[in-house]
Scaffold this motif. Structure first.
Motif, PDB file in Angstrom:
ATOM      1  N   UNK A 157       0.814  -1.223   0.000  1.00 53.64           N
ATOM      2  CA  UNK A 157       0.000   0.000   0.000  1.00 53.64           C
ATOM      3  C   UNK A 157       0.847   1.273   0.000  1.00 53.64           C
ATOM      4  N   UNK A 158       2.137   1.143   0.294  1.00 50.76           N
ATOM      5  CA  UNK A 158       3.041   2.300   0.260  1.00 50.76           C
ATOM      6  C   UNK A 158       3.896   2.159  -0.995  1.00 50.76           C
ATOM      7  N   UNK A 159       3.744   3.117  -1.897  1.00 49.26           N
ATOM      8  CA  UNK A 159       4.437   3.042  -3.184  1.00 49.26           C
ATOM      9  C   UNK A 159       5.875   3.526  -3.076  1.00 49.26           C
ATOM     10  N   UNK A 160       6.694   3.025  -3.979  1.00 50.20           N
ATOM     11  CA  UNK A 160       8.110   3.361  -3.988  1.00 50.20           C
ATOM     12  C   UNK A 160       8.377   4.857  -4.028  1.00 50.20           C
ATOM     13  N   UNK A 161       7.654   5.593  -4.879  1.00 51.39           N
ATOM     14  CA  UNK A 161       7.901   7.035  -4.987  1.00 51.39           C
ATOM     15  C   UNK A 161       7.519   7.755  -3.690  1.00 51.39           C
ATOM     16  N   UNK A 162       6.569   7.214  -2.929  1.00 52.08           N
ATOM     17  CA  UNK A 162       6.195   7.825  -1.650  1.00 52.08           C
ATOM     18  C   UNK A 162       7.299   7.609  -0.611  1.00 52.08           C
ATOM     19  N   UNK A 163       7.821   6.399  -0.559  1.00 52.01           N
ATOM     20  CA  UNK A 163       8.928   6.108   0.370  1.00 52.01           C
ATOM     21  C   UNK A 163      10.134   6.980   0.039  1.00 52.01           C
ATOM     22  N   UNK A 164      10.462   7.069  -1.251  1.00 49.26           N
ATOM     23  CA  UNK A 164      11.613   7.881  -1.672  1.00 49.26           C
ATOM     24  C   UNK A 164      11.424   9.346  -1.289  1.00 49.26           C
ATOM     25  N   UNK A 165      10.249   9.878  -1.539  1.00 48.80           N
ATOM     26  CA  UNK A 165       9.992  11.285  -1.231  1.00 48.80           C
ATOM     27  C   UNK A 165      10.102  11.545   0.270  1.00 48.80           C
ATOM     28  N   UNK A 166       9.474  10.696   1.069  1.00 44.57           N
ATOM     29  CA  UNK A 166       9.528  10.885   2.518  1.00 44.57           C
ATOM     30  C   UNK A 166      10.955  10.737   3.063  1.00 44.57           C
ATOM     31  N   UNK A 167      11.747   9.845   2.478  1.00 46.58           N
ATOM     32  CA  UNK A 167      13.146   9.709   2.885  1.00 46.58           C
ATOM     33  C   UNK A 167      13.933  10.989   2.559  1.00 46.58           C
ATOM     34  N   UNK A 168      13.655  11.576   1.406  1.00 47.19           N
ATOM     35  CA  UNK A 168      14.322  12.833   1.038  1.00 47.19           C
ATOM     36  C   UNK A 168      13.948  13.954   2.001  1.00 47.19           C
ATOM     37  N   UNK A 169      12.670  14.024   2.380  1.00 46.44           N
ATOM     38  CA  UNK A 169      12.211  15.035   3.347  1.00 46.44           C
ATOM     39  C   UNK A 169      12.961  14.858   4.664  1.00 46.44           C
ATOM     40  N   UNK A 170      13.032  13.623   5.156  1.00 49.67           N
ATOM     41  CA  UNK A 170      13.705  13.341   6.425  1.00 49.67           C
ATOM     42  C   UNK A 170      15.192  13.691   6.345  1.00 49.67           C
ATOM     43  N   UNK A 171      15.810  13.388   5.212  1.00 51.53           N
ATOM     44  CA  UNK A 171      17.237  13.692   5.026  1.00 51.53           C
ATOM     45  C   UNK A 171      17.490  15.200   5.086  1.00 51.53           C
ATOM     46  N   UNK A 172      16.506  16.006   4.670  1.00 45.66           N
ATOM     47  CA  UNK A 172      16.632  17.464   4.710  1.00 45.66           C
ATOM     48  C   UNK A 172      16.233  18.048   6.066  1.00 45.66           C
ATOM     49  N   UNK A 173      15.903  17.186   7.024  1.00 48.74           N
ATOM     50  CA  UNK A 173      15.555  17.666   8.358  1.00 48.74           C
ATOM     51  C   UNK A 173      14.070  17.829   8.602  1.00 48.74           C
ATOM     52  N   UNK A 174      13.253  17.451   7.635  1.00 46.61           N
ATOM     53  CA  UNK A 174      11.809  17.550   7.808  1.00 46.61           C
ATOM     54  C   UNK A 174      11.247  16.348   8.542  1.00 46.61           C
ATOM     55  N   UNK A 175      10.029  16.496   9.011  1.00 42.49           N
ATOM     56  CA  UNK A 175       9.331  15.395   9.685  1.00 42.49           C
ATOM     57  C   UNK A 175       8.535  14.644   8.617  1.00 42.49           C
ATOM     58  N   UNK A 176       8.803  13.355   8.457  1.00 39.80           N
ATOM     59  CA  UNK A 176       8.212  12.548   7.393  1.00 39.80           C
ATOM     60  C   UNK A 176       7.620  11.274   7.985  1.00 39.80           C
ATOM     61  N   UNK A 177       6.343  11.035   7.675  1.00 37.12           N
ATOM     62  CA  UNK A 177       5.665   9.898   8.284  1.00 37.12           C
ATOM     63  C   UNK A 177       4.449   9.494   7.469  1.00 37.12           C
ATOM     64  N   UNK A 178       3.828   8.391   7.901  1.00 39.83           N
ATOM     65  CA  UNK A 178       2.591   7.905   7.302  1.00 39.83           C
ATOM     66  C   UNK A 178       1.597   7.681   8.435  1.00 39.83           C
ATOM     67  N   UNK A 179       0.383   8.169   8.258  1.00 37.31           N
ATOM     68  CA  UNK A 179      -0.699   7.857   9.186  1.00 37.31           C
ATOM     69  C   UNK A 179      -1.418   6.637   8.627  1.00 37.31           C
ATOM     70  N   UNK A 180      -1.476   5.575   9.417  1.00 38.60           N
ATOM     71  CA  UNK A 180      -2.090   4.327   8.965  1.00 38.60           C
ATOM     72  C   UNK A 180      -3.308   4.039   9.823  1.00 38.60           C
ATOM     73  N   UNK A 181      -4.453   3.970   9.149  1.00 38.97           N
ATOM     74  CA  UNK A 181      -5.728   3.750   9.842  1.00 38.97           C
ATOM     75  C   UNK A 181      -6.233   2.339   9.577  1.00 38.97           C
ATOM     76  N   UNK A 182      -6.476   1.606  10.666  1.00 44.45           N
ATOM     77  CA  UNK A 182      -7.070   0.282  10.586  1.00 44.45           C
ATOM     78  C   UNK A 182      -8.576   0.459  10.743  1.00 44.45           C
ATOM     79  N   UNK A 183      -9.294   0.392   9.639  1.00 42.09           N
ATOM     80  CA  UNK A 183     -10.719   0.694   9.603  1.00 42.09           C
ATOM     81  C   UNK A 183     -11.526  -0.176  10.569  1.00 42.09           C
ATOM     82  N   UNK A 184     -11.298  -1.472  10.526  1.00 38.39           N
ATOM     83  CA  UNK A 184     -12.069  -2.407  11.358  1.00 38.39           C
ATOM     84  C   UNK A 184     -11.763  -2.224  12.846  1.00 38.39           C
TER      85      UNK A 184
END
Length: 174
Positions: A91-118
């Motif tokens: 569910x997490x695409x490669x380009x999303x992981x890459x982008x968030x890693x770049x943000x973190x490398x630049x000192x930004x806060x990078x994360x994913x909110x994961x909601x378990x519906x059930x």
């Protein structure tokens, strides 16, 4: 019936509402990042007009949300799953992981909110946690027990559905 592409739309709506409250209170300016779309039009010689015949994403987007809070860059994606026992890493695409890693490398806060519906639970997963899990586990999904042991649950706050900002601002960067 909810289509695959729209299954997490309610979650994005909750975050947009939360972000409006944060903005109104002067706590953060965080916006939804639109996906650029290409509109395809065909000319009809009968009507002598162009009609929209289709639309598709022009390119891969970055992540769902980005902005600033307390002089800190914050970028994140939101994911929902109906699975009760684990979150599928597909569910997490490669380009999303890459982008968030770049943000973190630049000192930004990078994360994913994961909601378990059930389960009606949402977890904040930092990008470094995700990448470590992928590198060390060899699994195709993250078990719910791992979230319970390693991530912070995002709860409802005063006038917001998911009060993620206090968790984000508590984290210090290395």
């Amino acid at each position: 019936m909810t289509q695959h592409a729209n299954r997490g739309k309610y979650l994005e709506d909750w975050i947009e509402q939360t972000n409006l409250v944060y903005n109104h209170k002067g706590l953060a300016v965080i916006n939804k990042i639109p996906t650029p779309w290409k509109i395809q039009r065909n000319y009809s010689p009968y009507t002598k007009q162009y009609a929209i015949s289709g639309a598709f994403p022009e390119k891969k987007s970055t992540v769902d949300f980005g902005g600033t809070a307390s002089k800190q860059s914050i970028w994140f994606d939101v994911k929902a799953t109906t699975n009760k026992t684990s979150f599928p890493l597909a569910n997490v695409y490669g380009h999303q992981k890459e982008y968030l890693q770049k943000v973190a490398k630049q000192g930004g806060k990078a994360f994913i909110l994961i909601h378990f519906t059930e389960l009606k639970k949402t977890w904040l997963l930092w990008i470094d946690q995700l990448m470590t899990f992928i590198d060390e586990s060899g699994r195709k999904s993250i078990p719910i027990a791992w979230f319970e042991a390693n991530c912070e649950e995002v709860k409802k706050g005063t006038s917001v559905m998911l009060d993620y900002l206090p968790i984000v601002l508590r984290r210090t960067l290395d």
